[in-house]
Design a protein around this motif. Structure first.
Motif, PDB file in Angstrom:
ATOM      1  N   GLY A  13       0.826  -1.197   0.000  1.00 29.35           N
ATOM      2  CA  GLY A  13       0.000   0.000   0.000  1.00 29.35           C
ATOM      3  C   GLY A  13       0.859   1.245   0.000  1.00 29.35           C
ATOM      4  N   VAL A  14       0.294   2.334  -0.509  1.00 25.49           N
ATOM      5  CA  VAL A  14       0.991   3.613  -0.546  1.00 25.49           C
ATOM      6  C   VAL A  14       0.175   4.625   0.224  1.00 25.49           C
ATOM      7  CG1 VAL A  14       1.792   5.477  -2.042  1.00 25.49           C
ATOM      8  CG2 VAL A  14       2.065   3.120  -2.764  1.00 25.49           C
ATOM      9  N   GLN A  15       0.861   5.337   1.121  1.00 23.97           N
ATOM     10  CA  GLN A  15       0.253   6.439   1.857  1.00 23.97           C
ATOM     11  C   GLN A  15       0.886   7.730   1.368  1.00 23.97           C
ATOM     12  OE1 GLN A  15       0.759   5.940   6.043  1.00 23.97           O
ATOM     13  NE2 GLN A  15      -0.707   4.270   6.184  1.00 23.97           N
ATOM     14  N   LEU A  16       0.067   8.713   1.119  1.00 29.59           N
ATOM     15  CA  LEU A  16       0.533  10.018   0.670  1.00 29.59           C
ATOM     16  C   LEU A  16       0.056  11.046   1.678  1.00 29.59           C
ATOM     17  CD1 LEU A  16       1.995  11.407  -1.699  1.00 29.59           C
ATOM     18  CD2 LEU A  16      -0.226  11.704  -2.776  1.00 29.59           C
ATOM     19  N   GLY A  17       0.998  11.712   2.338  1.00 31.71           N
ATOM     20  CA  GLY A  17       0.635  12.695   3.350  1.00 31.71           C
ATOM     21  C   GLY A  17      -0.087  12.085   4.538  1.00 31.71           C
ATOM     22  N   GLY A  18       0.199  10.812   4.852  1.00 28.50           N
ATOM     23  CA  GLY A  18      -0.385  10.158   6.007  1.00 28.50           C
ATOM     24  C   GLY A  18      -1.686   9.429   5.743  1.00 28.50           C
ATOM     25  N   ASN A  88       8.990  21.511  -6.321  1.00 22.35           N
ATOM     26  CA  ASN A  88       9.140  22.163  -5.012  1.00 22.35           C
ATOM     27  C   ASN A  88       7.836  22.236  -4.238  1.00 22.35           C
ATOM     28  OD1 ASN A  88      11.876  22.535  -5.356  1.00 22.35           O
ATOM     29  ND2 ASN A  88      11.621  24.511  -6.346  1.00 22.35           N
ATOM     30  N   THR A  89       6.711  22.456  -4.921  1.00 28.02           N
ATOM     31  CA  THR A  89       5.429  22.543  -4.222  1.00 28.02           C
ATOM     32  C   THR A  89       4.762  21.185  -4.057  1.00 28.02           C
ATOM     33  OG1 THR A  89       4.273  22.980  -6.300  1.00 28.02           O
ATOM     34  CG2 THR A  89       5.006  24.889  -5.027  1.00 28.02           C
ATOM     35  N   ALA A  90       5.150  20.193  -4.857  1.00 27.74           N
ATOM     36  CA  ALA A  90       4.486  18.890  -4.825  1.00 27.74           C
ATOM     37  C   ALA A  90       5.194  17.856  -3.972  1.00 27.74           C
ATOM     38  CB  ALA A  90       4.332  18.352  -6.242  1.00 27.74           C
ATOM     39  N   ARG A  91       6.328  18.202  -3.383  1.00 28.38           N
ATOM     40  CA  ARG A  91       7.031  17.214  -2.551  1.00 28.38           C
ATOM     41  C   ARG A  91       6.141  16.796  -1.395  1.00 28.38           C
ATOM     42  NH1 ARG A  91      13.332  17.891  -2.686  1.00 28.38           N
ATOM     43  NH2 ARG A  91      13.517  19.055  -4.617  1.00 28.38           N
ATOM     44  N   GLN A  92       6.071  15.489  -1.199  1.00 31.08           N
ATOM     45  CA  GLN A  92       5.243  14.919  -0.139  1.00 31.08           C
ATOM     46  C   GLN A  92       6.042  13.855   0.583  1.00 31.08           C
ATOM     47  OE1 GLN A  92       1.866  15.156   0.736  1.00 31.08           O
ATOM     48  NE2 GLN A  92       1.306  16.741  -0.718  1.00 31.08           N
ATOM     49  N   ASN A  93       5.595  13.532   1.777  1.00 33.41           N
ATOM     50  CA  ASN A  93       6.126  12.360   2.469  1.00 33.41           C
ATOM     51  C   ASN A  93       5.283  11.178   2.028  1.00 33.41           C
ATOM     52  OD1 ASN A  93       8.025  13.910   3.746  1.00 33.41           O
ATOM     53  ND2 ASN A  93       6.791  14.209   5.560  1.00 33.41           N
ATOM     54  N   LEU A  94       5.940  10.165   1.499  1.00 36.99           N
ATOM     55  CA  LEU A  94       5.264   8.990   0.954  1.00 36.99           C
ATOM     56  C   LEU A  94       5.654   7.790   1.798  1.00 36.99           C
ATOM     57  CD1 LEU A  94       3.825   8.348  -2.017  1.00 36.99           C
ATOM     58  CD2 LEU A  94       5.934   7.097  -2.289  1.00 36.99           C
ATOM     59  N   LEU A 111       9.385   7.623   2.974  1.00 34.63           N
ATOM     60  CA  LEU A 111      10.214   8.376   2.041  1.00 34.63           C
ATOM     61  C   LEU A 111       9.891   9.856   2.219  1.00 34.63           C
ATOM     62  CD1 LEU A 111       9.562   6.136  -1.098  1.00 34.63           C
ATOM     63  CD2 LEU A 111      11.313   5.857   0.669  1.00 34.63           C
ATOM     64  N   ALA A 112      10.867  10.639   2.665  1.00 34.76           N
ATOM     65  CA  ALA A 112      10.651  12.062   2.932  1.00 34.76           C
ATOM     66  C   ALA A 112      10.991  12.897   1.704  1.00 34.76           C
ATOM     67  CB  ALA A 112      11.494  12.507   4.126  1.00 34.76           C
ATOM     68  N   ASN A 113      10.215  13.952   1.502  1.00 33.93           N
ATOM     69  CA  ASN A 113      10.400  14.888   0.380  1.00 33.93           C
ATOM     70  C   ASN A 113      10.442  14.152  -0.953  1.00 33.93           C
ATOM     71  OD1 ASN A 113      10.483  17.217   1.986  1.00 33.93           O
ATOM     72  ND2 ASN A 113      12.625  16.835   2.470  1.00 33.93           N
ATOM     73  N   ALA A 114       9.413  13.369  -1.214  1.00 34.47           N
ATOM     74  CA  ALA A 114       9.354  12.552  -2.428  1.00 34.47           C
ATOM     75  C   ALA A 114       8.588  13.262  -3.538  1.00 34.47           C
ATOM     76  CB  ALA A 114       8.673  11.220  -2.109  1.00 34.47           C
ATOM     77  N   TRP A 115       8.971  12.940  -4.785  1.00 36.34           N
ATOM     78  CA  TRP A 115       8.242  13.442  -5.941  1.00 36.34           C
ATOM     79  C   TRP A 115       8.349  12.418  -7.057  1.00 36.34           C
ATOM     80  CZ3 TRP A 115      13.084  15.073  -4.591  1.00 36.34           C
ATOM     81  CH2 TRP A 115      14.079  15.023  -5.548  1.00 36.34           C
ATOM     82  N   THR A 137       8.330   6.213 -11.195  1.00 38.14           N
ATOM     83  CA  THR A 137       9.545   6.250 -10.389  1.00 38.14           C
ATOM     84  C   THR A 137       9.441   7.427  -9.439  1.00 38.14           C
ATOM     85  OG1 THR A 137      10.848   5.250 -12.151  1.00 38.14           O
ATOM     86  CG2 THR A 137      12.066   6.437 -10.442  1.00 38.14           C
ATOM     87  N   ILE A 138       9.626   7.147  -8.168  1.00 33.49           N
ATOM     88  CA  ILE A 138       9.561   8.161  -7.126  1.00 33.49           C
ATOM     89  C   ILE A 138      10.984   8.443  -6.659  1.00 33.49           C
ATOM     90  CG2 ILE A 138       8.642   8.747  -4.844  1.00 33.49           C
ATOM     91  CD1 ILE A 138       6.446   8.336  -6.956  1.00 33.49           C
ATOM     92  N   THR A 139      11.372   9.708  -6.641  1.00 37.41           N
ATOM     93  CA  THR A 139      12.671  10.125  -6.114  1.00 37.41           C
ATOM     94  C   THR A 139      12.429  10.737  -4.754  1.00 37.41           C
ATOM     95  OG1 THR A 139      13.443  10.545  -8.366  1.00 37.41           O
ATOM     96  CG2 THR A 139      14.693  11.561  -6.587  1.00 37.41           C
ATOM     97  N   PHE A 140      13.319  10.442  -3.795  1.00 32.88           N
ATOM     98  CA  PHE A 140      13.141  10.939  -2.423  1.00 32.88           C
ATOM     99  C   PHE A 140      14.477  11.346  -1.833  1.00 32.88           C
ATOM    100  CE2 PHE A 140      13.593   6.371  -2.420  1.00 32.88           C
ATOM    101  CZ  PHE A 140      14.557   6.142  -1.472  1.00 32.88           C
ATOM    102  N   GLU A 141      14.412  12.148  -0.757  1.00 32.47           N
ATOM    103  CA  GLU A 141      15.633  12.656  -0.141  1.00 32.47           C
ATOM    104  C   GLU A 141      16.063  11.853   1.093  1.00 32.47           C
ATOM    105  OE1 GLU A 141      15.117  16.818   0.582  1.00 32.47           O
ATOM    106  OE2 GLU A 141      15.084  17.292  -1.550  1.00 32.47           O
TER     107      GLU A 141
END
Length: 146
Positions: A13-18, A88-94, A111-115, A137-141
Motif C-alpha cells: 500500500g501507498v500512503q501520501l501525506g499520512g 518544489n510545491t508537490a514534494r510529499q512524504n510517501l 520516504l521524505a520529500n518525495a516526488w 519512479t519516485i525520487t526521495f531525499e
C-alpha cells in the motif's frame, strides 16, 4: 489460499501525506546511494595511496507498478510533479506499507520529500488478456525503514 500454505503473499500500500491512497501491484528498485570521495596521498617513500571516504547522500529512488485500482489522489499528485514540473510545491512524504494477507502491516518504508520523477504508461497489445499497468519512479531525499 489454503490455510497453512507455505506460499507467502504480500499486499503493498501507498500512503501520501499520512493517508492510505492506493494498493499497488509491485514495489521494485528501491535504491539509496552515497557519494564516494577519493583522497590521494603520496607517502615519504613515494608510494601512492588512494583512500575512499563516504561523501554526501544522493537522492534515492523506488519504482511503483500500479494496478487497476488507481486512486485519483495519487494520480493527481503524479501529474502535478511530472506534467507541471512543480517539484518544489508537490514534494510529499510517501509511505510504502508491506502487509500480510490479513492486512496487518509488517513493515513501513517512509520516504521524505518525495516526488514523481518518471512515468511509464501501459504496454497495450491487441488480443492479450493482461491487465494494463503503469509504472512511476519516485525520487526521495530521506528514507526510514520501520
Amino acid at each position: 489460499m489454503a490455510e497453512g500454505d507455505p506460499l507467502s503473499t504480500h499486499i503493498f500500500g501507498v500512503q501520501l501525506g499520512g493517508y492510505n491512497v492506493e494498493s499497488v501491484k509491485e514495489i521494485s528498485n528501491l535504491t539509496v546511494d552515497q557519494d564516494v570521495v577519493e583522497y590521494k596521498q603520496v607517502t615519504e617513500q613515494g608510494k601512492l595511496i588512494v583512500r575512499k571516504q563516504p561523501g554526501s547522500r544522493l537522492p534515492g529512488e523506488v519504482t511503483i507498478t500500479r494496478g487497476l485500482d488507481q486512486s485519483s489522489t495519487f494520480t493527481n499528485w503524479i501529474k502535478e510533479t511530472i506534467n507541471n514540473g512543480a517539484v518544489n510545491t508537490a514534494r510529499q512524504n510517501l509511505t510504502i506499507e508491506i502487509k500480510d494477507t490479513t492486512g496487518a502491516t509488517l513493515r513501513r518504508i517512509q520516504l521524505a520529500n518525495a516526488w514523481a520523477s518518471r512515468w511509464e504508461g501501459p504496454t497495450l497489445t491487441a488480443g492479450e488478456s493482461n491487465a494494463a499497468t503503469e509504472t512511476v519512479t519516485i525520487t526521495f531525499e530521506e528514507i526510514t525503514v520501520e
